[in-house]
Design an enzyme around this catalytic site. Structure first.
Site, short mmCIF file in Angstrom:
data_model
loop_
_atom_site.label_atom_id
_atom_site.label_comp_id
_atom_site.label_asym_id
_atom_site.label_seq_id
_atom_site.Cartn_x
_atom_site.Cartn_y
_atom_site.Cartn_z
N MET A 265 -4.67 -6.44 -7.07
CA MET A 265 -4.15 -7.46 -8.00
C MET A 265 -5.20 -8.48 -8.43
SD MET A 265 -1.22 -6.12 -8.41
CE MET A 265 -0.24 -7.30 -9.33
N GLY B 255 0.77 -1.23 0.00
CA GLY B 255 0.00 0.00 0.00
C GLY B 255 0.80 1.29 0.00
N SER B 256 1.99 1.28 -0.60
CA SER B 256 2.76 2.54 -0.61
C SER B 256 2.06 3.60 -1.47
CB SER B 256 4.20 2.32 -1.08
OG SER B 256 4.26 1.97 -2.44
N HIS C 105 -0.71 1.67 -13.07
CA HIS C 105 -0.09 0.49 -13.66
C HIS C 105 1.40 0.78 -13.89
CE1 HIS C 105 0.18 -3.24 -15.88
NE2 HIS C 105 0.87 -2.60 -16.79
N LEU D 244 -8.64 -4.89 -19.63
CA LEU D 244 -7.56 -4.86 -18.64
C LEU D 244 -6.49 -3.82 -19.01
CD1 LEU D 244 -6.33 -6.33 -16.10
CD2 LEU D 244 -4.96 -7.61 -17.74
C1 GAR Z 1 2.67 -0.74 -7.73
O1 GAR Z 1 3.90 -0.75 -8.43
C2 GAR Z 1 1.52 -0.72 -8.72
O2 GAR Z 1 1.78 0.06 -9.88
C3 GAR Z 1 1.42 -2.17 -9.08
O3 GAR Z 1 1.61 -2.86 -7.86
C4 GAR Z 1 2.45 -2.07 -7.01
C5 GAR Z 1 1.77 -1.89 -5.67
O4 GAR Z 1 2.61 -1.30 -4.72
N1 GAR Z 1 0.15 -2.47 -9.66
C6 GAR Z 1 -0.05 -3.45 -10.55
O5 GAR Z 1 0.83 -4.17 -10.94
C7 GAR Z 1 -1.49 -3.57 -11.02
N2 GAR Z 1 -1.64 -4.64 -11.94
P1 GAR Z 1 2.02 -0.62 -3.41
O6 GAR Z 1 1.11 -1.66 -2.75
O7 GAR Z 1 3.22 -0.32 -2.57
O8 GAR Z 1 1.26 0.61 -3.82
#
Ligand code: GAR
Length: 196
Positions: free
Chosen positions: A90, A12-13, A109, A144
């Site tokens: 996800m 969740g950053s 993304h 998607l």
């Molecule tokens: C982020 O890099 C986001 O862009 C990616 O997951 C990570 C989550 O990090 N999202 C995807 O790949 C969506 N298909 P976070 O939990 O630290 O925000």
């Protein structure tokens, strides 16, 4: 204030970056942070910041997306969001679910869309020998990682990059891009933001 619900699956950053941005004269405030995983680190971070949280684990539904989403949508609807932000969420959402939030659901993304939809974006950019990589915030539609682009941030690919090194640099850009796009979107402005 516009109400924002944030959906996540992991640390969740990006959610933290969004929460930290919604202060002062910002037109929006978070009303809910939700996850498909009750153990997701992001839920604790949201709770520590005084934001309501909810979790609907996808696993018991064993791939039955429609029934999972029927549960997921209950706390979401109850939070009455004007805007829904996917932030490292996800699970693929069905067209039925997405349609209910059409025009008010955003996603971040980790690639320069339309390149590298789906997973393993950093490895794929390296493999392709791209000179530039980055991240995209877009409106969510039934397809998607598609939908109108609201912002992109670019990083240079370096000779010594690995997928992890590249991911870390892109993530820093995500934390700048997503709050910038959300602020503008909450003001009703969909002009794309380009950061480098
Ligand atoms: C982020 O890099 C986001 O862009 C990616 O997951 C990570 C989550 O990090 N999202 C995807 O790949 C969506 N298909 P976070 O939990 O630290 O925000």
């Amino acid at each position: 204030h516009k109400k924002v619900a944030i959906l996540l699956s992991g640390g969740g950053s990006n959610m933290v970056a969004l929460l930290d941005s919604m202060t002062g004269d910002h037109p929006a405030r978070a009303s809910l942070v939700m996850s498909n995983d009750s153990e997701a680190g992001g839920l604790k971070k949201a709770a520590a910041r005084g934001i309501a949280t909810a979790a609907v684990d996808h696993r018991p539904f064993k791939g039955d997306r429609a029934t999972f989403e029927a549960e997921l949508i209950k706390p979401l609807i109850a939070a009455e969001p004007d805007i829904v932000c996917l932030a490292g969420f996800m699970r693929v959402l069905t067209a039925d679910f997405v349609t209910q939030f059409q025009g008010r659901m955003l996603n971040i993304h980790p690639s320069l869309l339309p390149k590298y939809k789906g997973l393993h974006t950093h490895a794929r950019a390296l493999e392709a020998g791209d000179a530039h990589h980055g991240c995209t915030v877009h409106e969510v539609t039934a397809a998607l990682d598609d939908g109108p682009i609201l912002g992109q941030a670019t990083v240079d690919v370096l000779p010594e990059d690995t997928p992890d090194l590249l991911a870390a640099r892109v993530l820093k850009k995500e934390h700048m891009l997503y709050p910038a796009v959300l602020r503008r979107f909450a003001q009703g402005d969909r002009t794309p933001i380009l950061l480098s």
